[in-house]
Design a protein around this motif. Sequence first.
Motif, PDB file in Angstrom:
ATOM      1  N   PRO A  61       0.812  -1.214   0.000  1.00 47.47           N
ATOM      2  CA  PRO A  61       0.000   0.000   0.000  1.00 47.47           C
ATOM      3  C   PRO A  61       0.855   1.278   0.000  1.00 47.47           C
ATOM      4  O   PRO A  61       0.332   2.358   0.180  1.00 47.47           O
ATOM      5  CB  PRO A  61      -0.798  -0.126   1.298  1.00 47.47           C
ATOM      6  N   PHE A  62       2.145   1.147  -0.176  1.00 45.18           N
ATOM      7  CA  PHE A  62       2.973   2.354  -0.193  1.00 45.18           C
ATOM      8  C   PHE A  62       4.193   2.091  -1.072  1.00 45.18           C
ATOM      9  O   PHE A  62       4.505   0.946  -1.390  1.00 45.18           O
ATOM     10  CB  PHE A  62       3.435   2.720   1.217  1.00 45.18           C
ATOM     11  N   GLN A  63       4.834   3.167  -1.482  1.00 46.54           N
ATOM     12  CA  GLN A  63       6.047   3.017  -2.271  1.00 46.54           C
ATOM     13  C   GLN A  63       7.155   3.897  -1.719  1.00 46.54           C
ATOM     14  O   GLN A  63       6.896   4.942  -1.124  1.00 46.54           O
ATOM     15  CB  GLN A  63       5.765   3.400  -3.718  1.00 46.54           C
ATOM     16  N   LEU A  64       8.367   3.430  -1.926  1.00 46.99           N
ATOM     17  CA  LEU A  64       9.522   4.162  -1.407  1.00 46.99           C
ATOM     18  C   LEU A  64      10.499   4.395  -2.534  1.00 46.99           C
ATOM     19  O   LEU A  64      10.688   3.531  -3.385  1.00 46.99           O
ATOM     20  CB  LEU A  64      10.246   3.310  -0.361  1.00 46.99           C
ATOM     21  N   HIS A  65      11.124   5.550  -2.552  1.00 43.27           N
ATOM     22  CA  HIS A  65      12.294   5.697  -3.413  1.00 43.27           C
ATOM     23  C   HIS A  65      13.251   6.700  -2.792  1.00 43.27           C
ATOM     24  O   HIS A  65      12.911   7.407  -1.840  1.00 43.27           O
ATOM     25  CB  HIS A  65      11.881   6.103  -4.828  1.00 43.27           C
ATOM     26  N   ARG A  66      14.463   6.713  -3.330  1.00 40.15           N
ATOM     27  CA  ARG A  66      15.483   7.598  -2.787  1.00 40.15           C
ATOM     28  C   ARG A  66      15.636   8.789  -3.720  1.00 40.15           C
ATOM     29  O   ARG A  66      15.740   8.621  -4.926  1.00 40.15           O
ATOM     30  CB  ARG A  66      16.806   6.827  -2.694  1.00 40.15           C
ATOM     31  N   ASP A  67      15.634   9.997  -3.182  1.00 42.03           N
ATOM     32  CA  ASP A  67      15.777  11.175  -4.034  1.00 42.03           C
ATOM     33  C   ASP A  67      17.269  11.493  -4.232  1.00 42.03           C
ATOM     34  O   ASP A  67      18.120  10.857  -3.624  1.00 42.03           O
ATOM     35  CB  ASP A  67      14.973  12.351  -3.454  1.00 42.03           C
ATOM     36  N   PRO A  68      17.574  12.430  -5.123  1.00 46.49           N
ATOM     37  CA  PRO A  68      18.994  12.697  -5.428  1.00 46.49           C
ATOM     38  C   PRO A  68      19.790  13.166  -4.207  1.00 46.49           C
ATOM     39  O   PRO A  68      21.014  13.100  -4.199  1.00 46.49           O
ATOM     40  CB  PRO A  68      18.935  13.812  -6.483  1.00 46.49           C
ATOM     41  N   PHE A  69      19.131  13.646  -3.180  1.00 42.44           N
ATOM     42  CA  PHE A  69      19.832  14.074  -1.977  1.00 42.44           C
ATOM     43  C   PHE A  69      20.074  12.908  -1.034  1.00 42.44           C
ATOM     44  O   PHE A  69      20.550  13.085   0.077  1.00 42.44           O
ATOM     45  CB  PHE A  69      19.050  15.170  -1.257  1.00 42.44           C
ATOM     46  N   GLY A  70      19.652  11.721  -1.466  1.00 44.31           N
ATOM     47  CA  GLY A  70      19.867  10.556  -0.632  1.00 44.31           C
ATOM     48  C   GLY A  70      18.789  10.359   0.410  1.00 44.31           C
ATOM     49  O   GLY A  70      18.915   9.517   1.271  1.00 44.31           O
ATOM     50  N   ARG A  71      17.723  11.161   0.342  1.00 42.34           N
ATOM     51  CA  ARG A  71      16.670  11.011   1.339  1.00 42.34           C
ATOM     52  C   ARG A  71      15.612  10.045   0.822  1.00 42.34           C
ATOM     53  O   ARG A  71      15.429   9.888  -0.387  1.00 42.34           O
ATOM     54  CB  ARG A  71      16.024  12.366   1.641  1.00 42.34           C
ATOM     55  N   LEU A  72      14.910   9.431   1.771  1.00 44.09           N
ATOM     56  CA  LEU A  72      13.854   8.511   1.375  1.00 44.09           C
ATOM     57  C   LEU A  72      12.559   9.283   1.178  1.00 44.09           C
ATOM     58  O   LEU A  72      12.229  10.169   1.958  1.00 44.09           O
ATOM     59  CB  LEU A  72      13.627   7.461   2.461  1.00 44.09           C
ATOM     60  N   ALA A  73      11.830   8.935   0.127  1.00 44.32           N
ATOM     61  CA  ALA A  73      10.527   9.540  -0.088  1.00 44.32           C
ATOM     62  C   ALA A  73       9.487   8.424  -0.130  1.00 44.32           C
ATOM     63  O   ALA A  73       9.716   7.381  -0.737  1.00 44.32           O
ATOM     64  CB  ALA A  73      10.524  10.311  -1.390  1.00 44.32           C
ATOM     65  N   LEU A  74       8.391   8.639   0.558  1.00 44.97           N
ATOM     66  CA  LEU A  74       7.364   7.610   0.626  1.00 44.97           C
ATOM     67  C   LEU A  74       6.080   8.117  -0.018  1.00 44.97           C
ATOM     68  O   LEU A  74       5.651   9.251   0.220  1.00 44.97           O
ATOM     69  CB  LEU A  74       7.114   7.235   2.095  1.00 44.97           C
ATOM     70  N   THR A  75       5.501   7.302  -0.858  1.00 47.78           N
ATOM     71  CA  THR A  75       4.192   7.623  -1.420  1.00 47.78           C
ATOM     72  C   THR A  75       3.185   6.707  -0.756  1.00 47.78           C
ATOM     73  O   THR A  75       3.315   5.476  -0.837  1.00 47.78           O
ATOM     74  CB  THR A  75       4.183   7.373  -2.944  1.00 47.78           C
ATOM     75  N   ASP A  76       2.240   7.276  -0.053  1.00 48.11           N
ATOM     76  CA  ASP A  76       1.348   6.424   0.733  1.00 48.11           C
ATOM     77  C   ASP A  76       0.167   5.935  -0.100  1.00 48.11           C
ATOM     78  O   ASP A  76       0.076   6.189  -1.307  1.00 48.11           O
ATOM     79  CB  ASP A  76       0.897   7.135   2.010  1.00 48.11           C
ATOM     80  N   ALA A  77      -0.733   5.218   0.541  1.00 47.79           N
ATOM     81  CA  ALA A  77      -1.834   4.576  -0.161  1.00 47.79           C
ATOM     82  C   ALA A  77      -2.713   5.584  -0.896  1.00 47.79           C
ATOM     83  O   ALA A  77      -3.338   5.267  -1.907  1.00 47.79           O
ATOM     84  CB  ALA A  77      -2.662   3.781   0.836  1.00 47.79           C
ATOM     85  N   HIS A  78      -2.763   6.843  -0.409  1.00 48.29           N
ATOM     86  CA  HIS A  78      -3.582   7.850  -1.065  1.00 48.29           C
ATOM     87  C   HIS A  78      -2.804   8.607  -2.129  1.00 48.29           C
ATOM     88  O   HIS A  78      -3.273   9.629  -2.620  1.00 48.29           O
ATOM     89  CB  HIS A  78      -4.117   8.853  -0.034  1.00 48.29           C
ATOM     90  N   GLY A  79      -1.596   8.148  -2.415  1.00 46.90           N
ATOM     91  CA  GLY A  79      -0.802   8.828  -3.430  1.00 46.90           C
ATOM     92  C   GLY A  79      -0.109  10.086  -2.948  1.00 46.90           C
ATOM     93  O   GLY A  79       0.471  10.816  -3.725  1.00 46.90           O
ATOM     94  N   VAL A  80      -0.187  10.343  -1.636  1.00 48.28           N
ATOM     95  CA  VAL A  80       0.483  11.528  -1.097  1.00 48.28           C
ATOM     96  C   VAL A  80       1.967  11.226  -0.907  1.00 48.28           C
ATOM     97  O   VAL A  80       2.325  10.163  -0.407  1.00 48.28           O
ATOM     98  CB  VAL A  80      -0.131  11.948   0.269  1.00 48.28           C
ATOM     99  N   GLN A  81       2.811  12.191  -1.310  1.00 46.94           N
ATOM    100  CA  GLN A  81       4.234  11.940  -1.158  1.00 46.94           C
ATOM    101  C   GLN A  81       4.777  12.609   0.104  1.00 46.94           C
ATOM    102  O   GLN A  81       4.450  13.753   0.405  1.00 46.94           O
ATOM    103  CB  GLN A  81       4.996  12.442  -2.379  1.00 46.94           C
ATOM    104  N   HIS A  82       5.572  11.858   0.862  1.00 37.93           N
ATOM    105  CA  HIS A  82       6.219  12.397   2.058  1.00 37.93           C
ATOM    106  C   HIS A  82       7.720  12.346   1.832  1.00 37.93           C
ATOM    107  O   HIS A  82       8.271  11.281   1.570  1.00 37.93           O
ATOM    108  CB  HIS A  82       5.873  11.569   3.288  1.00 37.93           C
ATOM    109  N   LEU A  83       8.371  13.495   1.971  1.00 33.74           N
ATOM    110  CA  LEU A  83       9.817  13.558   1.729  1.00 33.74           C
ATOM    111  C   LEU A  83      10.590  13.357   3.028  1.00 33.74           C
ATOM    112  O   LEU A  83      10.128  13.765   4.110  1.00 33.74           O
ATOM    113  CB  LEU A  83      10.168  14.931   1.160  1.00 33.74           C
TER     114      LEU A  83
END
Lengths: 745, 155
Positions: free
Chosen positions: B4-26
């Motif tokens: 129900p969520f997705q994770l990826h790493r941004d160019p600054f090396g931080r983790l970004a999470l996209t939750d079940a509602h499609g909201v992105q948290h940096l």
Amino acid sequence: MTETADHGSNLPARWSAAIDRALRPGEKVIAWFETDLNVELRFAHEAVFLTPQRLIALSSSGQDQVREWRLPADLTLLTRDFATVGGLELVDSHNRLAVWRYTTARSAAAQRFAHRFEVARVGHANGDGGLGAGVCPSCGGVLNTDDGACPECTPAAAPPPVSSLLRLIRFAKPRLGMIVLGFVLTLAGTVASLAPPYLTMPLFDKVLIPHQNGLPVDPTLVYWLLGGLAGSAILAWLLDWARTYVLAWVSERISADMRSRTYAHLQQLSLEFFGGKRTGDLMSRVSSDSDRICNFLSLNLIDFLTNILMIGLTAVILLSINPWLALVTLSPFPFILWLVHWVRQKLRRGFRQSGVAWADMTSVLADTIPGIRVVKAFAQESREVERFDQSNARVLESNDRVNVIWSFFGPLVTLLTEAGLLTVWAFGVWLVFAEGITVGVLTAFLAYISRFYTKIESMIRMVQAVQRAAASAHRIFEILDRTPSVAEPKIPYHPGRLEGSIDLVDVRFKYGTREVLHGINLSIKPGEMIGLVGPSGAGKSTLINLICRFYDVSEGAILADGRDIRSFPVAEYRKNIGIVLQDPFLFFGTVAENIAYGRPDAPRDEIVAAARAARAHDFILRLPDGYDSLVGERGQSLSGGERQRISIARALLIDPRILILDEATSSVDTETEREIQAALQTLIEGRTTIAIAHRLSTLRRADRLVVMERGMIVEMGKHESLLESPGTYARLHQAQLELVQGLGA
Amino acid sequence: MPEPFQLHRDPFGRLALTDAHGVQHLGVNPIRGFPISAAEYGVSICDQEGRELVWIRRLSELPGELRNLLEHELSQREFMPVLESIDKISTNNEPCEWQVQTDRGPTAFVLKSDEDVRRLDGARAIVTDANGIAYLIADLNRLNAVSQRYLERYL
Ligand SMILES: Nc1ncnc2c1ncn2[C@@H]1O[C@H](COP(=O)(O)OP(=O)(O)O)[C@@H](O)[C@H]1O
Ligand SMILES: [Mg+2]
């Protein structure tokens, strides 16, 4: 910020060659930072250097591997701290360019480096943001310019240990006279007790043996010799009596001094120390450890000295009578010494272990007895019994281990004694036959040697007591060696009676490695009332602990009347502060004594006036003995609201300039709260007040509300204006309204 | 079942999470719930304010890539060297300096008080140094004899 000469002081030698190579002519290092980890988080060193033009990175794996970034560019250095590791990250506007990793040991240095980088990049030094102050927040000492560490506070390994027992001399000094007297008595007593065997020698050779061989004997010589024997026994007894008394007197005083010194020192230490130590353990250090040392000093130490004297003197006497026999007699002695040394090592470890086990066991007690209500409420008696049994078993186990060594060793010494005696008999009989010595000499030898070995035996038995006492001394010095982390200033400024303004400048605070306050800025005017609100865990109590100086800030400063509170003597500063806590503590004593706790000499009128103002007077009069009723642990139990009003009276009586209320009314019913509110109103009048409360309605009268969340101030202002913007305060307020309406429905 | 969520790493090396509602948290932070007693159980992903976004019961239940990303991120912020042997303890009295071998290389640290050596369940123990860094002893019985002798007086 001052530019450090060359590469800055204290640059570890491993970098100097490499950085010299990397620098261009005329280029100078402004700041440097050395990590203690590499990027894979293994222990290793890397270093970053800042020059006016560049950032240069070296790593110890290949010191020729140099990375560099030119300034000024859109570069930023960020620090990111997790629980025990941190990262220094170099980023531009698109990417992360480099990362350095370090443990918390270096995080202050990393922050300083990032700060200097910022200053160099922006090209102007607009203040140090509290970082470059160069003064240690805890002790006021001067900080290292490069790593921001305080040489006085950074824990370092102890210097090579002076035996803890030798350090007791510090306590012995004031009683030097009596100690010398005791020693002289010991010496005299020892000599007196060594006289009898010497007298038996002529008794045999000049009296008994000539008589047996039918020769005439001078009867007066017999009287003289017998008289001498009796006299020396009586003298030895008298001297022993005096000695025992004198030394017991001295040792009682030494251990009493030690107890009070330890306790006084304990009171100086900040809350941080008590947070980490267990009550039971501390209690046992002050009480039983000092008692053990007293016993050691009065009984064992003296015996020990007497024995050594005795052994030495005996050896001298034996050698003077007949060197050959003496040498043979004393031959097992070196072996015994070696044995003693060996056993001492074994026992020392054993006793330390059993000391730890014992402290563990007392801690279980100190933990559960005050918490007995919780234990019973959750029906966990049997588990607690089991927990106690477990630590009791550990005590047993460690004592058993000591006993194993001991039970082997004791009889061994007896065996050696027997062997020694046997040698003397054998060699002595042979010498008598060879006409080398007389029978009198042999008997004297036997008398001396049996004393000799009894003394050695008792001395060895004392090894146990010595080691026990050494372990106790160690535990006491562990407290005494602790420097209070809320330190008295080196150059104190006497605050007198403060006006009452408080300024928090960029205050940060860590519990261990966890930062719970992240840069608090707040100015409070004299006489202003501040309401501090926020969800629980926001750091409100921590903030007032800092204002009271129960702890010292990790970074930044707290100013009272414009002066750093660390420049005031702690006690003088606290005289200006009155505190009312959520769960007030009453000491065992009368109500009046409790109210006058902060001002023991307060006249009764003022005590009663304070109680009246705190709305406590009426209920105090209803107690069986009025103001003389005993309260506290072993006394009359009072309700939460009653105890609270006593503690308000207590704060009122010292007439503080600064008043701190930490959820003073949270644990009482609304009816009582109204009473307490009224009491508080008198107290707040004209004083700088910081009040924490959960019920926001309690803070209606506050001049300003400060809203905290997760260690930061998020909002500030009056009730009405805060409600207008949809923030934390509005949310808290809404939640409470709903709660009240829910009750009403 | 897709997560129900997705994770990826941004160019600054931080983790970004996209939750079940499609909201992105940096800049989200993964945190283990039981880092010592049960490291593999329970990982929480919190936003920068410390509010939990996702609770993962077991890392092993996640698909491979996601799990690798999380495990890597966790390994970057967890630092508990495993103490393999004790070479030397400077003095008999605290504070004393310990020279040790760990799974992250040799190091030295200062122990402030004998209470900073703590036995955990079973044969595990934890040594906390003056800076708050914890060193785990995975199995007391597997340490060499010298190390065991050094530890004897603490446990
Ligand atoms: N003695 C302590 N040791 C370690 N952490 C502590 C200690 N006291 C409080 N804390 C932590 O500091 C944070 C702030 O606590 P506190 O100031 O008591 O909050 P508040 O009073 O706002 O409820 C909390 O997360 C708490 O767990
Ligand atoms: Mg609180």
